[in-house]
Design a protein around this motif. Sequence first.
Motif, PDB file in Angstrom:
ATOM      1  N   TRP A 420       0.829  -1.210   0.000  1.00 17.53           N
ATOM      2  CA  TRP A 420       0.000   0.000   0.000  1.00 17.53           C
ATOM      3  C   TRP A 420       0.867   1.265   0.000  1.00 17.53           C
ATOM      4  O   TRP A 420       0.601   2.216  -0.738  1.00 17.53           O
ATOM      5  N   ASP A 421       1.913   1.261   0.795  1.00 12.14           N
ATOM      6  CA  ASP A 421       2.778   2.436   0.925  1.00 12.14           C
ATOM      7  C   ASP A 421       3.508   2.761  -0.373  1.00 12.14           C
ATOM      8  O   ASP A 421       3.882   3.923  -0.609  1.00 12.14           O
ATOM      9  N   LEU A 422       3.726   1.766  -1.217  1.00 13.45           N
ATOM     10  CA  LEU A 422       4.435   1.986  -2.472  1.00 13.45           C
ATOM     11  C   LEU A 422       3.552   2.608  -3.557  1.00 13.45           C
ATOM     12  O   LEU A 422       4.064   3.132  -4.547  1.00 13.45           O
ATOM     13  N   LEU A 423       2.234   2.553  -3.375  1.00 13.42           N
ATOM     14  CA  LEU A 423       1.312   3.056  -4.386  1.00 13.42           C
ATOM     15  C   LEU A 423       1.175   4.571  -4.298  1.00 13.42           C
ATOM     16  O   LEU A 423       1.071   5.135  -3.202  1.00 13.42           O
ATOM     17  N   ASP A 424       1.152   5.218  -5.439  1.00 13.31           N
ATOM     18  CA  ASP A 424       0.915   6.660  -5.503  1.00 13.31           C
ATOM     19  C   ASP A 424      -0.595   6.872  -5.568  1.00 13.31           C
ATOM     20  O   ASP A 424      -1.223   6.677  -6.607  1.00 13.31           O
ATOM     21  N   LYS A 425      -1.197   7.272  -4.442  1.00 14.64           N
ATOM     22  CA  LYS A 425      -2.663   7.352  -4.351  1.00 14.64           C
ATOM     23  C   LYS A 425      -3.253   8.504  -5.164  1.00 14.64           C
ATOM     24  O   LYS A 425      -4.471   8.611  -5.295  1.00 14.64           O
ATOM     25  N   THR A 426      -2.387   9.373  -5.690  1.00 14.50           N
ATOM     26  CA  THR A 426      -2.903  10.463  -6.525  1.00 14.50           C
ATOM     27  C   THR A 426      -3.074  10.018  -7.980  1.00 14.50           C
ATOM     28  O   THR A 426      -3.575  10.780  -8.812  1.00 14.50           O
ATOM     29  N   LYS A 427      -2.656   8.790  -8.264  1.00 18.36           N
ATOM     30  CA  LYS A 427      -2.823   8.232  -9.608  1.00 18.36           C
ATOM     31  C   LYS A 427      -3.756   7.030  -9.529  1.00 18.36           C
ATOM     32  O   LYS A 427      -3.522   6.106  -8.751  1.00 18.36           O
ATOM     33  N   GLY A 428      -4.803   7.066 -10.314  1.00 19.32           N
ATOM     34  CA  GLY A 428      -5.795   6.006 -10.262  1.00 19.32           C
ATOM     35  C   GLY A 428      -6.843   6.270  -9.190  1.00 19.32           C
ATOM     36  O   GLY A 428      -6.812   7.288  -8.481  1.00 19.32           O
ATOM     37  N   VAL A 429      -7.778   5.331  -9.056  1.00 12.89           N
ATOM     38  CA  VAL A 429      -8.843   5.428  -8.049  1.00 12.89           C
ATOM     39  C   VAL A 429      -8.861   4.135  -7.251  1.00 12.89           C
ATOM     40  O   VAL A 429      -8.526   3.063  -7.765  1.00 12.89           O
ATOM     41  N   TYR A 430      -9.274   4.238  -5.981  1.00 14.30           N
ATOM     42  CA  TYR A 430      -9.135   3.122  -5.048  1.00 14.30           C
ATOM     43  C   TYR A 430     -10.459   2.821  -4.349  1.00 14.30           C
ATOM     44  O   TYR A 430     -11.194   3.745  -3.972  1.00 14.30           O
ATOM     45  N   MET A 431     -10.737   1.528  -4.171  1.00 11.39           N
ATOM     46  CA  MET A 431     -11.904   1.117  -3.398  1.00 11.39           C
ATOM     47  C   MET A 431     -11.477   0.048  -2.396  1.00 11.39           C
ATOM     48  O   MET A 431     -10.845  -0.947  -2.755  1.00 11.39           O
ATOM     49  N   MET A 432     -11.832   0.276  -1.126  1.00 13.43           N
ATOM     50  CA  MET A 432     -11.467  -0.623  -0.044  1.00 13.43           C
ATOM     51  C   MET A 432     -12.731  -1.273   0.501  1.00 13.43           C
ATOM     52  O   MET A 432     -13.618  -0.588   1.025  1.00 13.43           O
ATOM     53  N   MET A 433     -12.844  -2.586   0.377  1.00 12.92           N
ATOM     54  CA  MET A 433     -14.063  -3.297   0.763  1.00 12.92           C
ATOM     55  C   MET A 433     -13.790  -4.205   1.954  1.00 12.92           C
ATOM     56  O   MET A 433     -13.002  -5.153   1.854  1.00 12.92           O
ATOM     57  N   SER A 434     -14.441  -3.927   3.071  1.00 12.33           N
ATOM     58  CA  SER A 434     -14.221  -4.743   4.266  1.00 12.33           C
ATOM     59  C   SER A 434     -15.175  -4.359   5.377  1.00 12.33           C
ATOM     60  O   SER A 434     -15.604  -3.212   5.470  1.00 12.33           O
ATOM     61  N   SER A 435     -15.483  -5.322   6.249  1.00  9.81           N
ATOM     62  CA  SER A 435     -16.154  -5.027   7.505  1.00  9.81           C
ATOM     63  C   SER A 435     -15.115  -4.935   8.627  1.00  9.81           C
ATOM     64  O   SER A 435     -15.449  -4.747   9.777  1.00  9.81           O
ATOM     65  N   GLY A 436     -13.827  -5.052   8.235  1.00 16.32           N
ATOM     66  CA  GLY A 436     -12.717  -4.895   9.179  1.00 16.32           C
ATOM     67  C   GLY A 436     -11.941  -3.629   8.863  1.00 16.32           C
ATOM     68  O   GLY A 436     -12.500  -2.648   8.379  1.00 16.32           O
ATOM     69  N   ASN A 437     -10.619  -3.656   9.074  1.00 16.75           N
ATOM     70  CA  ASN A 437      -9.825  -2.445   8.844  1.00 16.75           C
ATOM     71  C   ASN A 437      -8.482  -2.742   8.190  1.00 16.75           C
ATOM     72  O   ASN A 437      -7.542  -1.969   8.318  1.00 16.75           O
ATOM     73  N   PHE A 438      -8.381  -3.873   7.460  1.00 11.38           N
ATOM     74  CA  PHE A 438      -7.167  -4.226   6.733  1.00 11.38           C
ATOM     75  C   PHE A 438      -5.936  -4.209   7.656  1.00 11.38           C
ATOM     76  O   PHE A 438      -4.881  -3.697   7.299  1.00 11.38           O
ATOM     77  N   GLY A 439      -6.092  -4.742   8.834  1.00 12.99           N
ATOM     78  CA  GLY A 439      -4.965  -4.839   9.758  1.00 12.99           C
ATOM     79  C   GLY A 439      -4.505  -3.486  10.282  1.00 12.99           C
ATOM     80  O   GLY A 439      -3.330  -3.305  10.603  1.00 12.99           O
ATOM     81  N   GLY A 440      -5.437  -2.527  10.365  1.00 18.08           N
ATOM     82  CA  GLY A 440      -5.094  -1.217  10.913  1.00 18.08           C
ATOM     83  C   GLY A 440      -4.619  -0.212   9.884  1.00 18.08           C
ATOM     84  O   GLY A 440      -3.951   0.771  10.228  1.00 18.08           O
ATOM     85  N   LEU A 441      -4.935  -0.406   8.629  1.00 19.39           N
ATOM     86  CA  LEU A 441      -4.517   0.497   7.562  1.00 19.39           C
ATOM     87  C   LEU A 441      -5.203   1.860   7.697  1.00 19.39           C
ATOM     88  O   LEU A 441      -6.428   1.946   7.850  1.00 19.39           O
TER      89      LEU A 441
END
Length: 445
Positions: A420-441
Amino acid sequence: MRTHFIAIGGSAMHNLAIALKDKGYQVTGSDDAIFEPSKSRLEKKGILPEELGWFPEKITSDIDAVILGMHAHQDNPELAKAKELGLKIYSYPEFLYEQSKTKTRVVIAGSHGKTTITSMILHVLNFHQKDVDYMVGAQLEGFDCMVKLTEDNDFMVLEGDEYLSSPIDLRSKFLLYQPNIALMSGIAWDHINVFKTFDDYIEQFRRFVASITPGGVLVYNEEDAEVVKVIENAENYFRKMPYKTPEYEISNGKVLLKTEMGDIPLSVFGAHNLLNLEGARHICHTLGIMDEDFYDAIMSFKGASKRLEKVEREDKGILYKDFAHAPSKVKAAVKAFCEQFKNEKKYGFLELHTYSSLNPVFLEQYDYAMDGLDEAIVFYSEDALKIKRMEPISPELIKEKFKNENLKVFTNAEELHAYWDLLDKTKGVYMMMSSGNFGGLDLTK
């Protein structure tokens, strides 16, 4: 009236406790774990337990109602004391029915969409200052509490969950509400840990339809074959009102709903949300809201919490989070996301978090669920499997069940976070699907 909550810290239970406190009831409770935001909200109302744990001495003969949450166990010492004293013990839905049995009850049911539809209805009613009692499963903009109970309101709008009522009442929650007006959004097998077969799961919806009061109304999704089958085989009398996905288009990134009154711009997107909107419109019509007033209000509806909810990031990247975890919900969310962002590189992250989603038999339901995404990532914790005492699952099995060889599979939170940290979040679009929290992300950074 004096009430005591066993497991007061739950997301549903603490809201009911607050609603009763606001109604003027005397409220006490216990729990062995209370997290935010429940803790702060209970503390603000003066009903946060002084210490964690179970205390049978709190259970006295002057308590009028003991309300038992699903988090408690059958051998709970406070429950045992309540039984010994012969106190009236209610499940959460049973007590809601007691509070609403003189009202017209509107119950929104279905494997998916029920929280959003309930939220849409309440948003429209609130917009037009129509006061009703309610219970909904998500925090809504403009509402302080997820439960409201009064002596005066004529209607109560209830989100109807098919999960179990309490540790000692194994009926589905929505079977206790006896709706005058009901909606059924769809049926797709869920809660495999409780409903071992699809037919067992469907049976809950058959019973729900049978529980509609004589001469009542059922609004239903005519595009769902299982829903139609249940309704066609129902033997009780009620008025049937079908609905389907309305016409819409996406123009310059904006969803426009096609109506007789012209194009209505919306703040939500996705065919499933347009279908939810149409169900909400039918329910609002039965409550006296005309279409013009419905559309006027629904334009400002931004969605229920964690349902394709946009996350404000420090870097201004485009990211949405969604509660989607069941297969039908994942497929609907992915389809909506891909349709809305056709020209962007799309990243989709899914956390397998529930008992059902981590069951190898149930994994079959996720076939092609992540198709359409440019990068599809599935995360599940091997430690979580051990805690749940479930068999290990290999990444290869996940790819096989999802029918997606290009799937990236992470079983360790640290490795997921590094990716996750390696991804440039200003490029592309992101969707996070969970009833949890991805290990505290942290999704904001």
